[in-house]
Design a protein around this motif. Structure first.
Motif, PDB file in Angstrom:
ATOM      1  N   ILE A  13      -9.571 -13.254 -29.204  1.00 43.77           N
ATOM      2  CA  ILE A  13      -8.409 -12.924 -28.098  1.00 43.77           C
ATOM      3  C   ILE A  13      -6.567 -12.488 -28.654  1.00 43.77           C
ATOM      4  O   ILE A  13      -5.486 -11.917 -28.198  1.00 43.77           O
ATOM      5  N   ILE A  14      -6.970 -13.633 -30.010  1.00 42.58           N
ATOM      6  CA  ILE A  14      -5.575 -13.839 -30.367  1.00 42.58           C
ATOM      7  C   ILE A  14      -5.168 -12.135 -31.092  1.00 42.58           C
ATOM      8  O   ILE A  14      -4.065 -11.760 -31.227  1.00 42.58           O
ATOM      9  N   THR A  15      -6.464 -11.697 -31.731  1.00 44.76           N
ATOM     10  CA  THR A  15      -6.486 -10.371 -32.446  1.00 44.76           C
ATOM     11  C   THR A  15      -5.654  -9.182 -31.343  1.00 44.76           C
ATOM     12  O   THR A  15      -4.814  -8.438 -31.854  1.00 44.76           O
ATOM     13  N   ILE A  16      -6.416  -9.384 -30.403  1.00 48.41           N
ATOM     14  CA  ILE A  16      -6.379  -8.388 -29.025  1.00 48.41           C
ATOM     15  C   ILE A  16      -5.347  -8.775 -28.881  1.00 48.41           C
ATOM     16  O   ILE A  16      -4.506  -7.055 -28.214  1.00 48.41           O
ATOM     17  N   VAL A  17      -4.528  -9.941 -28.135  1.00 46.56           N
ATOM     18  CA  VAL A  17      -3.625 -10.230 -27.583  1.00 46.56           C
ATOM     19  C   VAL A  17      -1.962  -9.495 -29.170  1.00 46.56           C
ATOM     20  O   VAL A  17      -1.611  -8.386 -28.089  1.00 46.56           O
ATOM     21  N   VAL A  18      -2.379  -9.903 -30.674  1.00 44.87           N
ATOM     22  CA  VAL A  18      -1.303  -8.781 -31.452  1.00 44.87           C
ATOM     23  C   VAL A  18      -1.616  -7.935 -31.438  1.00 44.87           C
ATOM     24  O   VAL A  18      -0.565  -6.877 -31.051  1.00 44.87           O
ATOM     25  N   ALA A  19      -2.409  -7.231 -31.210  1.00 45.27           N
ATOM     26  CA  ALA A  19      -2.535  -5.600 -31.003  1.00 45.27           C
ATOM     27  C   ALA A  19      -1.833  -5.224 -29.608  1.00 45.27           C
ATOM     28  O   ALA A  19      -1.178  -4.373 -29.989  1.00 45.27           O
ATOM     29  N   ILE A  20      -2.144  -5.625 -28.571  1.00 47.65           N
ATOM     30  CA  ILE A  20      -1.303  -5.004 -27.705  1.00 47.65           C
ATOM     31  C   ILE A  20      -0.156  -4.880 -27.914  1.00 47.65           C
ATOM     32  O   ILE A  20       0.533  -3.772 -27.491  1.00 47.65           O
ATOM     33  N   VAL A  21       0.257  -6.441 -28.473  1.00 48.45           N
ATOM     34  CA  VAL A  21       2.029  -6.152 -28.638  1.00 48.45           C
ATOM     35  C   VAL A  21       2.483  -5.261 -29.623  1.00 48.45           C
ATOM     36  O   VAL A  21       3.271  -4.666 -29.264  1.00 48.45           O
ATOM     37  N   LEU A  22       1.623  -5.084 -30.576  1.00 50.65           N
ATOM     38  CA  LEU A  22       1.460  -4.168 -31.601  1.00 50.65           C
ATOM     39  C   LEU A  22       2.100  -2.580 -30.415  1.00 50.65           C
ATOM     40  O   LEU A  22       3.021  -1.683 -30.877  1.00 50.65           O
ATOM     41  N   ILE A  23       1.363  -2.530 -30.227  1.00 47.43           N
ATOM     42  CA  ILE A  23       0.667  -0.944 -29.054  1.00 47.43           C
ATOM     43  C   ILE A  23       1.806  -0.623 -28.698  1.00 47.43           C
ATOM     44  O   ILE A  23       3.083   0.087 -28.474  1.00 47.43           O
ATOM     45  N   ILE A  24       2.386  -2.268 -27.694  1.00 46.75           N
ATOM     46  CA  ILE A  24       3.360  -1.925 -26.707  1.00 46.75           C
ATOM     47  C   ILE A  24       5.305  -1.659 -28.026  1.00 46.75           C
ATOM     48  O   ILE A  24       6.092  -0.618 -27.501  1.00 46.75           O
ATOM     49  N   VAL A  25       4.847  -2.325 -29.437  1.00 43.57           N
ATOM     50  CA  VAL A  25       7.091  -2.216 -29.961  1.00 43.57           C
ATOM     51  C   VAL A  25       6.627  -0.835 -30.391  1.00 43.57           C
ATOM     52  O   VAL A  25       7.811  -0.374 -30.141  1.00 43.57           O
ATOM     53  N   ILE A  26       6.084  -0.770 -31.487  1.00 41.61           N
ATOM     54  CA  ILE A  26       5.903   0.290 -31.943  1.00 41.61           C
ATOM     55  C   ILE A  26       5.901   1.761 -31.501  1.00 41.61           C
ATOM     56  O   ILE A  26       6.409   2.269 -31.714  1.00 41.61           O
ATOM     57  N   TRP A  27       5.059   1.946 -30.323  1.00 42.50           N
ATOM     58  CA  TRP A  27       4.509   3.402 -29.565  1.00 42.50           C
ATOM     59  C   TRP A  27       5.715   4.006 -29.752  1.00 42.50           C
ATOM     60  O   TRP A  27       5.685   4.345 -29.941  1.00 42.50           O
ATOM     61  N   PRO A  28       6.896   2.910 -28.632  1.00 47.64           N
ATOM     62  CA  PRO A  28       7.806   3.959 -27.937  1.00 47.64           C
ATOM     63  C   PRO A  28       8.670   4.288 -29.392  1.00 47.64           C
ATOM     64  O   PRO A  28       9.571   5.241 -29.372  1.00 47.64           O
ATOM     65  N   LEU A  29       8.501   3.367 -30.619  1.00 44.25           N
ATOM     66  CA  LEU A  29       9.018   3.796 -31.373  1.00 44.25           C
ATOM     67  C   LEU A  29       8.979   5.246 -32.377  1.00 44.25           C
ATOM     68  O   LEU A  29       9.724   5.967 -32.476  1.00 44.25           O
ATOM     69  N   SER A  30       7.511   5.435 -32.131  1.00 43.57           N
ATOM     70  CA  SER A  30       7.042   6.550 -33.118  1.00 43.57           C
ATOM     71  C   SER A  30       7.282   7.867 -31.781  1.00 43.57           C
ATOM     72  O   SER A  30       7.031   8.934 -32.133  1.00 43.57           O
ATOM     73  N   MET A  31       7.808   7.340 -30.586  1.00 42.07           N
ATOM     74  CA  MET A  31       8.034   8.360 -29.476  1.00 42.07           C
ATOM     75  C   MET A  31      10.041   8.395 -30.287  1.00 42.07           C
ATOM     76  O   MET A  31      10.036   9.555 -29.300  1.00 42.07           O
ATOM     77  N   ILE A  32      10.282   8.256 -30.800  1.00 42.27           N
ATOM     78  CA  ILE A  32      12.023   8.355 -31.158  1.00 42.27           C
ATOM     79  C   ILE A  32      12.023   9.738 -31.775  1.00 42.27           C
ATOM     80  O   ILE A  32      11.301  10.452 -32.590  1.00 42.27           O
ATOM     81  N   GLY A  33      12.641  10.912 -31.035  1.00 39.16           N
ATOM     82  CA  GLY A  33      12.392  12.134 -31.824  1.00 39.16           C
ATOM     83  C   GLY A  33      11.820  13.467 -31.525  1.00 39.16           C
ATOM     84  O   GLY A  33      11.652  14.461 -31.404  1.00 39.16           O
ATOM     85  N   LYS A  34      10.258  12.596 -30.429  1.00 35.05           N
ATOM     86  CA  LYS A  34      10.007  14.012 -29.346  1.00 35.05           C
ATOM     87  C   LYS A  34       9.076  13.546 -28.297  1.00 35.05           C
ATOM     88  O   LYS A  34       9.502  14.219 -27.857  1.00 35.05           O
ATOM     89  N   GLY A  35       9.217  12.314 -27.809  1.00 36.91           N
ATOM     90  CA  GLY A  35       8.774  12.008 -26.674  1.00 36.91           C
ATOM     91  C   GLY A  35      10.113  12.098 -25.589  1.00 36.91           C
ATOM     92  O   GLY A  35      10.656  12.998 -25.711  1.00 36.91           O
ATOM     93  N   SER A  36       9.876  11.225 -24.991  1.00 39.33           N
ATOM     94  CA  SER A  36      10.697  10.598 -24.070  1.00 39.33           C
ATOM     95  C   SER A  36      12.322  10.164 -24.389  1.00 39.33           C
ATOM     96  O   SER A  36      13.173  10.799 -23.580  1.00 39.33           O
ATOM     97  N   VAL A  37      11.729   9.042 -25.780  1.00 37.98           N
ATOM     98  CA  VAL A  37      12.858   8.557 -26.162  1.00 37.98           C
ATOM     99  C   VAL A  37      13.946   9.211 -27.085  1.00 37.98           C
ATOM    100  O   VAL A  37      13.312   9.448 -28.543  1.00 37.98           O
ATOM    101  N   LYS A  38      14.104  10.208 -26.765  1.00 39.22           N
ATOM    102  CA  LYS A  38      15.253  10.961 -27.928  1.00 39.22           C
ATOM    103  C   LYS A  38      16.749  10.874 -28.840  1.00 39.22           C
ATOM    104  O   LYS A  38      16.944   9.792 -27.910  1.00 39.22           O
TER     105      LYS A  38
END
Ligand code: HEC
Length: 148
Positions: A13-38
């Protein structure tokens, strides 16, 4: 045995929670420069600051008209001097008594009308449409005082 199962489920459960948090935090960062967050080009930045810039301009204009009126010297220095200090565009030079005497003789009211409406090479309100009637009168009086 049951306890060990519980703790490994907890780990999962902890692993899954950490993975979700990482996705929520890291994914928008990776969008900088291409996606909606320019990070955006200059144009996009201009577009985004436009509402703020417009508000600032409106405030500056409002401060001029409903704030304290500028006195004659201030208006002369910021608007009229451009032509009347050097005689640019054939403007009668400030302090040139000979050039001003016949104009002053027409009366302050006539001079104010010339400035308000423009005269030949002089644009209406000296090219500064935000000037109030009071500011124009003060500037004319200042210019006349410099020149008689
Ligand atoms: C773009 C240049 C320019 C600016 C800016 C300008 N003037 Fe003039 N002004 C002229 C010129 C040129 C004349 C001469 C017009 C003519 O008689 O042909 C003139 C003439 C005048 C006259 C004489 C008008 C008359 O009836 O004989 C007054 C008074 C005057 N300006 C005041 C001002 C004041 C006050 C300002 C600032 C608010 C101002 N001017 C800004 C170019 C300018």
């Amino acid at each position: 045995m049951a306890q060990q199962q519980n703790s490994s489920r907890l780990t999962l459960i902890i692993t899954i929670v950490v993975a979700i948090v990482l996705i929520i935090v890291i994914w928008p960062l990776s969008m900088i420069g291409k996606g909606s967050v320019k990070t955006g080009s200059g144009d996009e930045v201009d577009l985004r600051i436009q509402p703020v810039a417009r508000l600032e301009l409106a405030k500056a204009a409002a401060a001029k008209s409903d704030g304290k009126p500028r006195d004659g010297a201030t208006v002369y220095n910021s608007v009229c001097m451009a032509c009347h200090a050097s005689g640019a565009a054939g403007a009668p030079k400030a302090g040139d008594k000979a050039a001003w005497a016949p104009r002053i003789a027409t009366g302050t009211a006539a001079l104010i009308t010339s400035v308000t409406n423009g005269k030949n090479a002089m644009p209406a309100k000296g090219g500064s449409p935000d000037l109030t009637d009071g500011e124009i009168k003060a500037a004319v009086e200042h210019l006349v005082n410099l020149s008689k």
